[in-house]
Each structure stands twice: as structure tokens, then as C-alpha cells.
Design an enzyme around this catalytic site. Structure first.
Site, PDB file in Angstrom:
ATOM      1  CB  ALA A 245      64.993  44.750  26.028  1.00  0.00           C
ATOM      2  CB  ALA A 246      66.405  42.134  20.830  1.00  0.00           C
ATOM      3  N   GLY A 247      63.990  44.160  20.589  1.00  0.00           N
ATOM      4  CA  GLY A 247      63.135  45.012  19.775  1.00  0.00           C
ATOM      5  C   GLY A 247      63.102  46.446  20.274  1.00  0.00           C
ATOM      6  CG  ASP A 248      61.524  47.362  24.021  1.00  0.00           C
ATOM      7  OD1 ASP A 248      60.578  47.581  23.242  1.00  0.00           O
ATOM      8  OD2 ASP A 248      61.411  46.701  25.074  1.00  0.00           O
TER       9      ASP A 248
END
Length: 304
Positions: A245-248
Site C-alpha cells: 500500500a505504499a503506492g496507494d
């Protein structure tokens, strides 16, 4: 002036997370250290990231009639996300089966469940999008509804942000309605067939207004319709625990910063700080930072 309204059209999944020393090879069984059940889904992740970064957020999507559906809705409610447009459907909610190794790297299998039922927008969904300033989307819902959402938003002058994940071929008609396309380096290569990120970014920017290729710990590359710009991002020195979820987190924070009127470079630095904090924590939604944490973050500081 109140917080900007962001609508997220996207997935809600329960993440079933196994922590291991190393991921198994094909046909191999390994013993895990721990198992956790954590609310996630790219859509819900972006909604929570944007809400914690300071925006008023509404969600369009679906959960099943199972206990996971109850938990997913409760998680969104806890962060103040409006779930009036999240449908309850018979059967199972979406799930993501995630293996995280000791270096924080992950491998994920997504089973759509209720997400697969969101094939078209209702009139109420369309009205919500039209009233928003930003529409955030991903590709864990059927492509038909993503295309419809982009069309409704574009016609109403709503800024469209698309994370093209999981990567798949996308019609030019969709890409031309996207204001901010946010792929990682692998997704950019898959979308264009070009391994050179400069060339891939320029190819995508020929269709979308702005392209941000995320590069993990190396920051990101901003490409606009006017040509390539290499974005100088703050050096981020953190020890990753889990990159899920780093990209989210990055995308949700980016939308908030842009909606607040920040320039592109300041907005991308803000998003990069949010993502850097998130990788120091386990899980999807639990890892996402609050606004005060993002504002206080000091690039290069260890021990987060």
C-alpha cells in the site's frame, strides 16, 4: 473553506497477510512467522490515505455479505470516509492473499469477490462524482466501470487520477481522460512495452496530461505533456518493514496536496513523505500516516 472532496471508485479487500523469512519458490512450502487479517484493497487504501492526509472522502465500491464486509466498512467509518455508495452484495468480499518477507517485499494474489460486481455506475454514483473535485481510480474493479467513471468525471471537469494496477492494456479513450496517471516502473513498462522509463513516460504523457512514475526508495519521475522533468525528491532514509500500500498512500496523499492547490513538485514531495512513513509499518490501512505526521516528517531521519 472546507477540505476538498475526493471520491474514490475502487476495490475493498480483506488482506490475509503471512509474514515469512523468505517467500516460497514455486512448489515449495515455507513456515511463516505470523498471520494477520488487515483491511485493504487499493480503493479503500487510497480513500483512507486521502482522509488521513486531510481530505473529506467518499467511496464507491462493494463488499460482500460476510464478516469481512462488516470489518471493511467499519474501517472506512473509523477514518471518516463516507460509505453511503458502497454496496452490500450476496457472497464473499474481495480478498488479497499477501506474503511479506523479512526485507519488506511482498507478493500478492487478489480474489475480486464483491468487487467484480461493480460493472456500472448508478445515477447516485454519477452525481457524487460530479460534485467532487478529484476522482481516484485503480484497476481492481471491472474496466467497464473505470471507463465510465472517467467519462463522467471528464465531462464534469473533475480531475481524474488513475493508478493502473494491476497493470493491463488500457484503451486510448480512457487514458485521454486521465489528468494524473500514477504507475510504478513495472506498470509503466507493461503499459508501453518500453523498459526505458524516460521513453515510457513520454509515451504515456502523449495521452495523459501528467504521468508520475513511482520508483520506490528512489522517489518518482514526473512527465508532462510538455516533456520530461526529473523531479528532485527529498532523500528518504527509512528501514522498510512492509511496502504493501505504499503506492496507494502516495496516490491518496498526492490527490490531497493537488486539491489543496500545491504545485506539482511540492505535491509530489508531500506524497513521497507519506509513502516513506507507510513502509515503516506493517499492513495496508494501519500503515498510512496522519496529516500531522506527514507535515512533521524530516527526510533523512532514521527511527520512524
Amino acid at each position: 473553506m472546507g477540505a476538498p472532496l475526493i471520491t474514490v471508485l475502487g476495490s475493498l479487500n480483506m488482506d490475509l497477510v503471512a509474514l515469512v523469512d523468505r517467500a516460497p519458490l514455486q512448489g515449495e512450502t515455507v513456515t511463516g512467522r505470523e498471520f494477520r487479517t488487515i483491511p485493504g484493497g487499493k480503493g479503500a487504501n487510497q480513500a483512507i490515505a486521502a482522509a488521513r492526509a486531510g481530505a473529506s472522502v467518499a467511496m464507491i465500491g462493494a463488499v460482500g455479505s460476510d464478516a469481512f464486509g462488516d470489518q471493511l466498512l467499519a474501517t472506512l467509518h473509523a477514518d471518516g470516509v463516507d460509505t453511503a455508495r458502497v454496496r452490500r452484495t450476496p457472497g464473499a468480499s474481495g480478498t488479497a492473499h499477501i506474503v511479506v518477507d523479512s526485507a519488506g517485499r511482498n507478493a500478492i494474489v487478489v480474489v475480486p469477490g464483491a468487487n467484480g460486481t461493480v460493472t456500472a455506475l448508478t445515477e447516485d454514483d454519477k452525481d457524487l462524482i460530479r460534485k467532487s473535485r478529484f476522482l481516484l481510480m485503480q484497476l481492481e474493479l471491472p474496466l467497464s466501470v473505470v471507463e465510465e467513471g472517467a467519462a463522467v468525471a471528464a465531462e464534469a471537469g473533475v480531475t481524474v487520477v488513475l493508478t493502473p494496477a494491476p497493470a493491463q492494456p488500457l484503451p486510448e479513450s480512457l487514458l485521454r481522460r486521465v489528468d494524473w496517471l500514477v504507475p510504478n516502473e513495472h506498470e509503466a513498462a507493461l503499459l508501453t512495452g518500453e523498459s526505458d522509463l524516460t521513453k515510457a513516460g513520454c509515451m504515456l504523457a502523449g495521452l495523459c496530461r501528467n504521468v508520475v512514475i513511482t520508483l520506490g526508495s528512489e522517489g518518482c519521475l514526473l512527465v508532462t505533456g510538455g516533456g520530461r522533468r526529473s523531479l528532485p525528491v527529498d532523500a528518504v532514509k527509512v528501514t522498510p518493514v512492509d511496502t504493501t500500500a505504499a503506492g496507494d498512500t502516495f496516490t491518496g496523499a498526492l490527490a490531497v496536496a493537488l486539491a489543496e492547490g500545491k504545485g506539482a513538485e511540492d505535491a509530489l514531495r508531500f506524497a513521497t513523505r507519506a509513502a516513506a512513513i507507510s513502509v515503516t509499518r506493517l499492513g495496508a490501512s494501519p500503515s498510512m500516516p496522519w496529516r500531522k505526521e506527514i507535515d512533521a516528517f524530516q527526510p533523512g531521519r532514521e527511527g520512524l
